[in-house]
Design a protein around this motif. Structure first.
Motif, PDB file in Angstrom:
ATOM      1  N   CYS A   1       0.793  -1.243   0.000  1.00  0.00           N
ATOM      2  CA  CYS A   1       0.000   0.000   0.000  1.00  0.00           C
ATOM      3  C   CYS A   1       0.817   1.281   0.000  1.00  0.00           C
ATOM      4  O   CYS A   1       0.515   2.214   0.748  1.00  0.00           O
ATOM      5  CB  CYS A   1      -0.892   0.039   1.216  1.00  0.00           C
ATOM      6  SG  CYS A   1      -2.527  -0.579   0.879  1.00  0.00           S
TER       7      CYS A   1
ATOM      8  N   GLU B   1      -4.479  -3.885   2.267  1.00  0.00           N
ATOM      9  CA  GLU B   1      -4.384  -4.820   1.155  1.00  0.00           C
ATOM     10  C   GLU B   1      -5.505  -5.826   1.341  1.00  0.00           C
ATOM     11  O   GLU B   1      -5.590  -6.448   2.412  1.00  0.00           O
ATOM     12  CB  GLU B   1      -3.025  -5.523   1.164  1.00  0.00           C
ATOM     13  CG  GLU B   1      -2.657  -6.149  -0.168  1.00  0.00           C
ATOM     14  CD  GLU B   1      -1.207  -6.609  -0.192  1.00  0.00           C
ATOM     15  OE1 GLU B   1      -0.335  -5.766  -0.461  1.00  0.00           O
ATOM     16  OE2 GLU B   1      -0.977  -7.792   0.113  1.00  0.00           O
TER      17      GLU B   1
ATOM     18  N   ASN C   1      -7.460 -10.245  -2.079  1.00  0.00           N
ATOM     19  CA  ASN C   1      -6.932 -10.541  -3.417  1.00  0.00           C
ATOM     20  C   ASN C   1      -5.605  -9.830  -3.662  1.00  0.00           C
ATOM     21  O   ASN C   1      -5.112  -9.786  -4.782  1.00  0.00           O
ATOM     22  CB  ASN C   1      -7.948 -10.112  -4.485  1.00  0.00           C
ATOM     23  CG  ASN C   1      -9.315 -10.733  -4.243  1.00  0.00           C
ATOM     24  OD1 ASN C   1      -9.406 -11.874  -3.816  1.00  0.00           O
ATOM     25  ND2 ASN C   1     -10.357  -9.946  -4.470  1.00  0.00           N
TER      26      ASN C   1
ATOM     27  N   ASN D   1      -5.195  -6.630  -3.508  1.00  0.00           N
ATOM     28  CA  ASN D   1      -5.407  -5.295  -4.073  1.00  0.00           C
ATOM     29  C   ASN D   1      -5.444  -4.253  -2.967  1.00  0.00           C
ATOM     30  O   ASN D   1      -5.924  -4.515  -1.862  1.00  0.00           O
ATOM     31  CB  ASN D   1      -6.727  -5.254  -4.851  1.00  0.00           C
ATOM     32  CG  ASN D   1      -6.735  -6.231  -6.012  1.00  0.00           C
ATOM     33  OD1 ASN D   1      -5.751  -6.344  -6.740  1.00  0.00           O
ATOM     34  ND2 ASN D   1      -7.833  -6.957  -6.170  1.00  0.00           N
ATOM     35  N   ASP D   2      -4.948  -3.039  -3.293  1.00  0.00           N
ATOM     36  CA  ASP D   2      -4.928  -1.955  -2.305  1.00  0.00           C
ATOM     37  C   ASP D   2      -6.286  -1.267  -2.256  1.00  0.00           C
ATOM     38  O   ASP D   2      -6.866  -0.937  -3.291  1.00  0.00           O
ATOM     39  CB  ASP D   2      -3.864  -0.922  -2.697  1.00  0.00           C
ATOM     40  CG  ASP D   2      -2.451  -1.482  -2.588  1.00  0.00           C
ATOM     41  OD1 ASP D   2      -1.525  -0.832  -3.104  1.00  0.00           O
ATOM     42  OD2 ASP D   2      -2.297  -2.569  -1.995  1.00  0.00           O
TER      43      ASP D   2
ATOM     44  N   THR E   1      -9.848   2.769  -4.849  1.00  0.00           N
ATOM     45  CA  THR E   1      -9.088   1.615  -5.346  1.00  0.00           C
ATOM     46  C   THR E   1      -8.193   2.117  -6.471  1.00  0.00           C
ATOM     47  O   THR E   1      -8.435   3.184  -7.048  1.00  0.00           O
ATOM     48  CB  THR E   1     -10.029   0.518  -5.890  1.00  0.00           C
ATOM     49  OG1 THR E   1     -10.946   1.101  -6.816  1.00  0.00           O
ATOM     50  CG2 THR E   1     -10.796  -0.151  -4.758  1.00  0.00           C
ATOM     51  N   ARG E   2      -7.161   1.298  -6.797  1.00  0.00           N
ATOM     52  CA  ARG E   2      -6.199   1.752  -7.800  1.00  0.00           C
ATOM     53  C   ARG E   2      -6.824   1.731  -9.193  1.00  0.00           C
ATOM     54  O   ARG E   2      -7.579   0.832  -9.544  1.00  0.00           O
ATOM     55  CB  ARG E   2      -4.953   0.849  -7.786  1.00  0.00           C
ATOM     56  CG  ARG E   2      -4.076   1.113  -6.575  1.00  0.00           C
ATOM     57  CD  ARG E   2      -2.666   0.614  -6.790  1.00  0.00           C
ATOM     58  NE  ARG E   2      -1.849   0.756  -5.587  1.00  0.00           N
ATOM     59  CZ  ARG E   2      -1.200   1.877  -5.265  1.00  0.00           C
ATOM     60  NH1 ARG E   2      -1.284   2.938  -6.054  1.00  0.00           N
ATOM     61  NH2 ARG E   2      -0.485   1.954  -4.153  1.00  0.00           N
TER      62      ARG E   2
END
Ligand SMILES: O=C(CCCC[C@@H]1SC[C@@H]2NC(=O)N[C@@H]21)Nc1ccc([N+](=O)[O-])cc1
Length: 121
Positions: free
Chosen positions: A4, A82, A85, A87-88, A118-119
């Motif tokens: 992150c 995080e 999965n 993902n940040d 989210t990214r």
């Protein structure tokens, strides 16, 4: 790399996007914010942001957006996680300060809310 790290492009639940630049040795960063919504009829334009993050995994964070198209200001604070999965997800709450014409209107000039980022890309 650490979990992150905030540099990069983010999108929130309102569809707003932000881009965060490099994080310096003290956790400081700058960037820009494009809000998808506003409570003014002015044309929305990109606005500068500045803030800082802890230099740990899943850091706490804070940043301020000075709106270029309105006399208002927003401060966001939260933490990056995080998810399962890998993902940040950036969980934030914000205070939006609008400009009060006079001090008697001060009571109604600050609103609060939540945004999840989210990214993007
Ligand atoms: O409209 C504005 C400036 C834009 C604020 C966008 C907010 S920030 C929290 C939330 N998350 C986002 O991604 N976007 C929204 N300021 C403004 C203008 C007028 C008044 N007013 O009371 O008239 C109040 C605030």
């Amino acid at each position: 790399c650490s979990k992150c790290h905030l540099s990069g492009r983010w999108k929130n639940d309102l569809g707003s996007t932000m881009s965060i630049g490099s994080v310096d040795s003290k956790g400081g960063f700058e960037g820009s914010y494009l809000t998808a919504v506003s409570s003014t009829n002015n044309t929305i334009t990109e606005s500068p942001l500045a803030g800082a993050q802890q230099l740990d995994d899943e850091p706490t964070v804070g940043f301020t957006v000075k709106w270029t198209f309105s006399k208002s200001m927003t401060v966001f604070t939260g933490q990056c996680f995080e998810d399962d999965n890998g993902n940040d997800v950036l969980e934030t709450m914000w205070l939006l300060r609008s400009h009060a014409g006079e001090r008697t209107d001060n009571w109604k000039a600050t609103s609060v809310g939540r945004n999840i980022f989210t990214r993007e890309l």
